[in-house]
Design a protein around this motif. Structure first.
Motif, short mmCIF file in Angstrom:
data_model
loop_
_atom_site.label_atom_id
_atom_site.label_comp_id
_atom_site.label_asym_id
_atom_site.label_seq_id
_atom_site.Cartn_x
_atom_site.Cartn_y
_atom_site.Cartn_z
N PRO A 127 0.80 -1.23 0.00
CA PRO A 127 0.00 0.00 0.00
C PRO A 127 0.83 1.28 0.00
O PRO A 127 0.53 2.21 -0.75
CB PRO A 127 -0.83 -0.14 1.27
CG PRO A 127 -0.99 -1.62 1.46
CD PRO A 127 0.34 -2.17 1.04
N VAL A 128 1.89 1.35 0.82
CA VAL A 128 2.69 2.57 0.82
C VAL A 128 3.42 2.72 -0.50
O VAL A 128 3.61 3.85 -0.99
CB VAL A 128 3.67 2.59 2.01
CG1 VAL A 128 4.80 1.59 1.86
CG2 VAL A 128 4.25 3.99 2.19
N ILE A 129 3.82 1.62 -1.11
CA ILE A 129 4.47 1.71 -2.43
C ILE A 129 3.49 2.26 -3.45
O ILE A 129 3.84 3.12 -4.28
CB ILE A 129 5.01 0.33 -2.85
CG1 ILE A 129 6.11 -0.13 -1.89
CG2 ILE A 129 5.56 0.39 -4.28
CD1 ILE A 129 6.54 -1.58 -2.10
N ARG A 130 2.25 1.81 -3.38
CA ARG A 130 1.24 2.32 -4.32
C ARG A 130 0.99 3.80 -4.07
O ARG A 130 0.83 4.58 -5.03
CB ARG A 130 -0.06 1.52 -4.15
CG ARG A 130 -1.12 1.87 -5.17
CD ARG A 130 -2.24 0.85 -5.20
NE ARG A 130 -3.33 1.28 -6.06
CZ ARG A 130 -4.43 0.57 -6.32
NH1 ARG A 130 -4.58 -0.63 -5.78
NH2 ARG A 130 -5.38 1.05 -7.13
N VAL A 131 0.98 4.23 -2.81
CA VAL A 131 0.84 5.65 -2.52
C VAL A 131 2.00 6.44 -3.13
O VAL A 131 1.81 7.50 -3.72
CB VAL A 131 0.75 5.89 -1.00
CG1 VAL A 131 0.88 7.38 -0.68
CG2 VAL A 131 -0.58 5.37 -0.45
N GLY A 132 3.22 5.93 -3.00
CA GLY A 132 4.38 6.63 -3.55
C GLY A 132 4.31 6.81 -5.05
O GLY A 132 4.62 7.89 -5.57
N HIS A 133 3.90 5.78 -5.77
CA HIS A 133 3.73 5.91 -7.22
C HIS A 133 2.63 6.93 -7.53
O HIS A 133 2.77 7.74 -8.45
CB HIS A 133 3.38 4.56 -7.83
CG HIS A 133 4.54 3.66 -8.04
ND1 HIS A 133 5.31 3.67 -9.18
CD2 HIS A 133 5.08 2.71 -7.24
CE1 HIS A 133 6.27 2.76 -9.08
NE2 HIS A 133 6.15 2.16 -7.91
N SER A 134 1.55 6.87 -6.77
CA SER A 134 0.43 7.79 -7.02
C SER A 134 0.84 9.24 -6.80
O SER A 134 0.54 10.11 -7.63
CB SER A 134 -0.74 7.43 -6.10
OG SER A 134 -1.77 8.37 -6.21
N HIS A 165 -7.65 5.20 -3.79
CA HIS A 165 -7.63 3.74 -3.68
C HIS A 165 -6.37 3.26 -2.95
O HIS A 165 -6.44 2.27 -2.20
CB HIS A 165 -7.72 3.12 -5.07
CG HIS A 165 -9.10 3.15 -5.65
ND1 HIS A 165 -9.66 2.08 -6.32
CD2 HIS A 165 -10.06 4.12 -5.66
CE1 HIS A 165 -10.88 2.38 -6.72
NE2 HIS A 165 -11.14 3.63 -6.33
N ALA A 166 -5.26 3.92 -3.19
CA ALA A 166 -4.02 3.52 -2.52
C ALA A 166 -4.13 3.76 -1.01
O ALA A 166 -3.74 2.90 -0.20
CB ALA A 166 -2.84 4.29 -3.11
#
Length: 358
Positions: A127-134, A165-166
């Motif tokens: 989840p934190v990785i997805r936030v970083g990309h977002s 969503h992230a």
């Protein structure tokens, strides 16, 4: 699969189309495996592979599952009881969609980042990785390097929905680490990672392994309060974890990429956060990287494996994209942020070690 090393000047249309395709799907599949597509397509677009994105998604589509049905609405009054409840994934996504529709996304992020940060290990750090990309897409153009230029995102649209969503995924899977004590300090981030003790029982999955954590070594990033120093130490940590993969990645080639990609996601998010959150972000990033290292790193490094030299960063990423594995794409994306020869070697090792998607 034919790929290009050309870097377009504006590929935001491709990215937004891809994200719109993905937002009807849930963040997990098979019970707990993460949906990596939003992160991988962002990296593909950023590194000049936009023409291959929809074909890559057509292949990845077979792994995706629909968004789960909603259960009970998350509200400002009941969010604490819903935190860490994976049955509420759809409820959390809807909550953050409403929040980002009514307020600037930076404001929502700043409010929720310190609430979510203690659970950075959630979902094996995905989840934190997805936030970083977002966040990287929302901030717009890159700070440096030959990357695709994305204009800063409007306050509404697919990239804002992606952040919702992230954040919702992170909230639903929120998982604090057990209480940890500090061991003897290490000289730097690389030495600290080398000093992380493996968990004794590796027979279970990551949640079982994280439950066994008791202590991590301290290092010069510990107890930093100055925001700029915190950012510098975080850059050091990402570099050390990326370099380490070149010789330790063989132990668990897929899982060990997160020792680098998780702290790098935090680093990418810093520019969107109030500066007073930078130091606690460093502490959490170190905990995430050390936790993955403890859970999956082998006892000893492998002998360095010769890899092709003389490749440009764009050529290295093109190899990762042709390989097609989502973890390899994301790790190579982080390696290119570092950009030195050892990081590129580590990226090429990930291409060799992980199973190809195509």
């Amino acid at each position: 699969m034919t790929l290009t090393t050309h870097t377009p000047s504006d590929t935001s249309g491709t990215l937004d189309e891809a994200l719109e395709r993905l937002h009807s799907f849930g963040p997990e599949r098979g019970g707990w495996l993460s949906n990596h597509a939003p992160m991988a397509v962002e990296a593909l677009v950023r590194h000049g592979q936009a023409p291959a994105v929809h074909r890559w998604l057509d292949h990845y589509r077979q792994k995706l599952e629909d968004m789960p049905d909603p259960a009970v609405e998350v509200t400002p009054e009941n969010w604490q009881e819903a935190l860490g409840d994976p049955r509420r994934i759809a409820d959390w996504a809807a909550y953050f969609e409403r929040e980002t529709a009514g307020r600037p996304w930076r404001e929502v992020l700043a409010e929720w980042w310190p609430r979510l940060l203690p659970g950075i290990a959630a979902g094996a750090t995905h989840p934190v990785i997805r936030v970083g990309h977002s966040v990287r897409t929302l901030l717009g153009a890159p700070e440096h390097g030959p990357r695709a230029t994305l204009p800063a995102a409007p306050e509404h649209g697919p990239r804002v929905t992606e952040l919702a969503h992230a954040l919702g995924y992170w909230a639903a899977r929120h998982q604090p680490l057990p209480p940890l004590s500090s061991l003897a300090p290490a000289a730097d981030a690389a030495a600290a990672l080398d000093a992380v003790a493996p968990v004794p029982d590796r027979s279970g999955g990551i949640r079982n392994r994280l439950d066994q954590l008791t202590a991590f070594p301290a290092w010069p990033g510990h107890a930093v309060t100055d925001p700029d120093t915190a950012r510098a130490r975080l850059e050091e940590l990402v570099r050390a974890a990326t370099h380490r993969y070149a010789t330790y990645g063989y132990g668990e080639p897929i899982m060990l990429v997160h020792a680098a990609t998780a702290p790098n996601a935090v680093l990418r998010t810093l520019p969107a956060l109030p500066r007073e959150l930078w130091a606690p972000s460093l502490d959490a990033a170190w905990a995430a990287s050390a936790a993955v290292t403890a859970a999956y790193s082998p006892q000893r490094p492998a002998e360095p494996v010769p890899v092709p030299g003389g490749l440009s960063p764009e050529e290295v990423f093109a190899q990762a994209a042709a390989h097609g594995d989502d973890h390899t794409i994301k790790f190579t994306d982080t390696a290119l942020d570092i950009g030195d020869a050892t990081a590129l070697t580590a990226a090429l090792r990930s291409v060799e070690l992980n199973p190809p998607a195509f």
